[in-house]
Write a protein that holds these residues in place. Structure first.
Motif, PDB file in Angstrom:
ATOM      1  N   LEU A 127      -3.281  -2.991   7.665  1.00 48.06           N
ATOM      2  CA  LEU A 127      -2.274  -3.471   8.605  1.00 48.06           C
ATOM      3  C   LEU A 127      -2.654  -4.806   9.225  1.00 48.06           C
ATOM      4  O   LEU A 127      -2.331  -5.081  10.370  1.00 48.06           O
ATOM      5  CB  LEU A 127      -2.035  -2.437   9.717  1.00 48.06           C
ATOM      6  N   ASP A 136      -3.559   9.216   4.572  1.00 46.64           N
ATOM      7  CA  ASP A 136      -3.530   7.965   5.329  1.00 46.64           C
ATOM      8  C   ASP A 136      -3.629   8.214   6.827  1.00 46.64           C
ATOM      9  O   ASP A 136      -3.072   9.187   7.358  1.00 46.64           O
ATOM     10  CB  ASP A 136      -2.227   7.203   5.053  1.00 46.64           C
ATOM     11  N   GLN A 194      -5.898   1.973   9.043  1.00 42.14           N
ATOM     12  CA  GLN A 194      -5.093   0.887   9.596  1.00 42.14           C
ATOM     13  C   GLN A 194      -5.801  -0.459   9.496  1.00 42.14           C
ATOM     14  O   GLN A 194      -5.196  -1.454   9.116  1.00 42.14           O
ATOM     15  CB  GLN A 194      -4.762   1.182  11.058  1.00 42.14           C
ATOM     16  N   ARG A 207      -6.052   5.652   3.356  1.00 36.52           N
ATOM     17  CA  ARG A 207      -6.232   4.274   3.785  1.00 36.52           C
ATOM     18  C   ARG A 207      -6.262   4.233   5.306  1.00 36.52           C
ATOM     19  O   ARG A 207      -5.601   5.039   5.967  1.00 36.52           O
ATOM     20  CB  ARG A 207      -5.086   3.373   3.285  1.00 36.52           C
ATOM     21  N   LEU A 214       0.601   4.826   9.252  1.00 38.00           N
ATOM     22  CA  LEU A 214       0.734   4.042   8.026  1.00 38.00           C
ATOM     23  C   LEU A 214       1.979   4.396   7.217  1.00 38.00           C
ATOM     24  O   LEU A 214       2.191   3.847   6.145  1.00 38.00           O
ATOM     25  CB  LEU A 214      -0.516   4.203   7.152  1.00 38.00           C
ATOM     26  N   TYR A 269       0.821  -1.204   0.000  1.00 37.97           N
ATOM     27  CA  TYR A 269       0.000   0.000   0.000  1.00 37.97           C
ATOM     28  C   TYR A 269       0.856   1.255   0.000  1.00 37.97           C
ATOM     29  O   TYR A 269       0.459   2.300  -0.533  1.00 37.97           O
ATOM     30  CB  TYR A 269      -0.964  -0.012   1.200  1.00 37.97           C
ATOM     31  N   GLN A 270       2.080   1.161   0.591  1.00 35.51           N
ATOM     32  CA  GLN A 270       2.974   2.323   0.579  1.00 35.51           C
ATOM     33  C   GLN A 270       3.517   2.585  -0.822  1.00 35.51           C
ATOM     34  O   GLN A 270       3.611   3.745  -1.249  1.00 35.51           O
ATOM     35  CB  GLN A 270       4.114   2.101   1.568  1.00 35.51           C
TER      36      GLN A 270
END
Length: 730
Positions: free
Chosen positions: A484, A304, A480, A478, A308, A286-287
């Motif tokens: 995550l 974000d 967490q 986005r 994140l 996602y990063q």
């Protein structure tokens, strides 16, 4: 063909084998992770299936199954049904073949879903042989780092180019082979040798032989012991879980990781190349998408949720643009995160970074104009710098961008002017903006006036999907819980702050008096100018914006009172945004009342803040309602910090815990951290796992008095401050 050609073929063979070895070594390391992961994952799947009641099969088949007889036969869970198999199921009275087929099909569908979604969690406090094997296997790849991954990618590409050349140049490897080759083969061999030499020269210039050799060494080197692997896991758990998600293929939901962007934008972002040449950190999926979004869309808001890694995504964009030839970048942020930005850029990239702050900022600005690099400055300082010329700045980054939402503020006007003259801009904020359309429109207006004008107040009311569609070209957020799922529930951040002028004055007075404890809390002695207190407020406010609860720890009662006074506004026990403030809990508060306070804090609807003396709340209380932890100053005993954090980071915590330790540069905090870090990782890990250490943390830590005396004397010497009296730890 002569000796030169034969040597070229031999060199090509050696390089080809080195490249293949690197790829094979990496494949072996990945295979070791998969081999260790499989039994752990299968066991987790089994536990999940054994916890799903057999009645869930009715949901899967939309109520078509009749399961009374199945339950009466002793099959209580989906796991039981799968174990029973078709033969035993057919023996159950009233269960026919069609029911058996439907039941097993439904059970397998649930099993497949669990296989895809179940996450493996590694318990550092209760390691077993299986999880230890997995951590050791992951350690190899984590320790090798992104450099090894780059080496593997380059080795694979090089091997693909070398393979046909080596085959074609084969006759040139020996004199007799060349003599026996036909005319056509000789011609192909000569052409291949020519191309091979060029490729070998290119590889030498890029220092690929050395890169491959080092990567192979790193990929074959394991941890010195199980304890070493676990200690490293505890320090860099995010890296371990990121690799685990990548290797297992159980990544977050793609749509969520891509911020639910429309297909046409998402596809354009996916195809955006991302160069990692100047980057020193691996990105989660996602990063990488966030960095590509900023590159593909040119001027964007990255919204974000806190935690994140927005800073890492920004650095990835900077590194890519630097690889493309851009040389000048500007980052503007609150003064409280200046030091963090400079340290992150230095640690995560190969880019030059300059701090434009303080009385020499204009000289630093001139240096940046002449030599380039990543300039980091504050909103107030930015107002004093001339706006850039068109195309001069490769990327303009604005951190905590929600602070420039007021178009009438001078800082907002300065940011808007810079954003107008820069071809690329990246605004970052962890504060949710969906329900503040007017404020959000002001931000977007600095990036894309057309989208801002088209954004109506009713878009947010129509729901997040409609809002995100309207702002998709410029906004990515986005959460967490969406991305995550494989990360551990603990993330630590050291928040380095520069002392303000009043902080510095208070600190010098404490050093002059030789009062170690006054030195430790000097950052809060004058609240009106406290840099630490300003950063603490920002952390608490951002957590509140995201509906999260915060616990603030300090060793000192008076520091907690300063924090309470700073947070508690009218009404007395609440922040302006409705965040309730509880405590402070100190050693003087009876245990029963402490627990009632914690219970009230946990039961409070929405965000809340609990203030607690670290010795009083660090042991015996469950604070899992908190997902944000702030430690006001470094503690003398690492075990005290670990035990306090463990109050929030424990079973029952449903969100990742983020720990922010507030540190001041250049003084007692920096010396304390450096001295305490000299203890080896292994001893630190052992001490924290020791039953004796848990019961008596004083038994494993350095002497307070000796440490205090040494630091006071060193600070007096560094600042040239004559001691008013002897150094004391009191």
């Amino acid at each position: 063909m002569g000796r030169g050609e034969r040597e070229a073929v031999a060199r090509g063979t050696r390089l080809y084998e080195a490249a293949r070895n690197v790829v094979a070594d990496h494949d072996g390391a990945v295979a070791a992770v998969r081999a260790a992961l499989t039994p752990i994952h299968d066991a987790a799947v089994r536990r999940e299936l054994d916890a799903i009641p057999v009645t869930r099969l009715q949901d899967v088949t939309e109520g078509r199954l009749r399961l009374g007889g199945v339950e009466q036969s002793g099959l209580r869970t989906v796991g039981d049904v799968l174990d029973a198999g078709p033969y035993r199921l057919r023996q159950i009275p009233g269960v026919g073949q069609r029911t058996v087929d439907q039941m097993l099909a439904a059970a397998r569908r649930l099993s497949d879903a669990v296989h895809e979604t179940v996450a493996v969690h590694l318990d550092v406090d209760r390691p077993d042989p299986g999880t230890t094997a997995l951590v050791r296997a992951l350690h190899v790849l984590v320790e090798a780092g992104p450099e090894a991954r780059r080496a593997v990618d380059r080795a694979a590409a090089l091997a693909e180019r070398l393979c046909p050349l080596q085959a074609a140049a084969g006759p040139a490897a020996g004199r007799f082979r060349m003599l026996l080759a036909g005319r056509e083969k000789k011609a192909r061999a000569r052409a291949a040798v020519t191309e091979l030499r060029s490729l070998l020269d290119e590889a030498e210039r890029a220092e690929l032989p050395g890169l491959f050799a080092q990567a192979s060494v790193d990929l074959l080197r394991g941890p010195s012991s199980d304890l070493a692997a676990w200690a490293d896991f505890e320090l860099r758990s995010a890296d371990y879980y990121g690799l685990l998600a990548e290797i297992s293929g159980r990544a977050p939901d793609t749509a969520a990781a891509e911020g639910f962007l429309p297909d046409e934008i998402a596809e354009r972002v996916r195809t955006q190349h991302l160069d990692d040449t100047h980057r020193r950190v691996s990105l989660r999926g996602y990063q990488a998408f966030g960095a590509r979004f900023a590159l593909a869309q040119r001027k964007v808001v990255l919204g974000d949720e806190m935690g994140l890694g927005k800073t890492i995504q920004a650095i990835a964009v900077l590194a890519h643009l630097a690889a493309e030839g851009q040389s000048h970048f500007m980052v503007v942020c609150p003064a409280s995160v200046l030091v963090n930005w400079t340290r992150e850029v230095e640690a995560r990239s190969a880019l030059r970074v300059l701090l434009l702050h303080g009385p020499d900022r204009h000289d630093a600005f001139a240096d940046w104009k002449g030599r380039g690099g990543v300039a980091v400055t504050t909103f107030d300082a930015l107002r004093g710098f001339p706006a850039p010329g068109g195309g001069e700045v490769g990327l303009f980054v604005v951190d905590e961008a929600h602070t420039v939402k007021n178009p009438k503020a001078k800082r907002s006007q300065a940011v808007a002017r810079w954003a107008e003259y820069c071809e690329r801009a990246l605004f970052m904020t962890g504060t949710p903006m969906e329900n503040r359309v007017a404020e959000f429109r002001n931000l977007v207006g600095m990036l894309d006036d057309g989208i801002a004008k088209a954004l109506a107040d009713g878009d947010a009311l129509a729901g997040s999907v409609a809002f995100r569609k309207a702002v998709a070209p410029v906004y990515l957020r986005r959460n967490q819980q969406d991305v995550l799922t494989e990360l551990p529930s603990l993330q630590r951040t050291d928040e380095w702050e520069e002392l303000s002028a009043s902080d510095e004055e208070a600190y010098r007075e404490a050093v002059r008096s030789g009062n170690f404890m006054a030195m430790r809390r000097a950052g809060y002695a004058r609240p009106e100018g406290s840099a630490k207190l300003e950063r603490l407020r920002e952390i608490v406010e951002e957590a509140a914006e995201n509906g999260q609860k915060t616990v603030v720890f300090s060793y000192f009662k008076d520091v907690l009172q300063v924090v309470r006074d700073a947070l508690a506004e009218a009404p007395p026990d609440a922040l302006a945004d409705g965040t309730a403030v509880f405590g402070p809990l100190t050693g003087a508060v009876p245990a029963a009342r402490r627990q009632r306070t914690v219970d009230d804090y946990a039961a409070a609807p929405g965000p809340a803040v609990l203030l607690a003396q670290i010795q009083a709340a660090g042991v015996g209380l469950n604070l899992q309602a908190a997902s944000v932890v702030v430690i006001c100053e470094p503690q003398l005993k690492p075990t005290v910090e670990h035990q306090a954090v463990a109050r929030a980071h424990r079973m029952g915590q449903v969100r990742p815990v983020r720990v922010h330790r507030l540190l001041a540069t250049g003084g007692v905090d920096e010396r304390l951290v450096r001295m305490l870090e000299r203890k080896t990782r292994l001893f630190d890990a052992y001490a924290r796992r020791s039953a004796v250490a848990e019961a008596t943390p004083d038994a494993v830590d350095v002497s307070d008095a000796d440490l205090a005396r040494r630091i006071v004397e060193e600070e007096q010497a560094r600042l040239g401050v004559p001691a008013a009296w002897a150094a004391t730890a009191e």
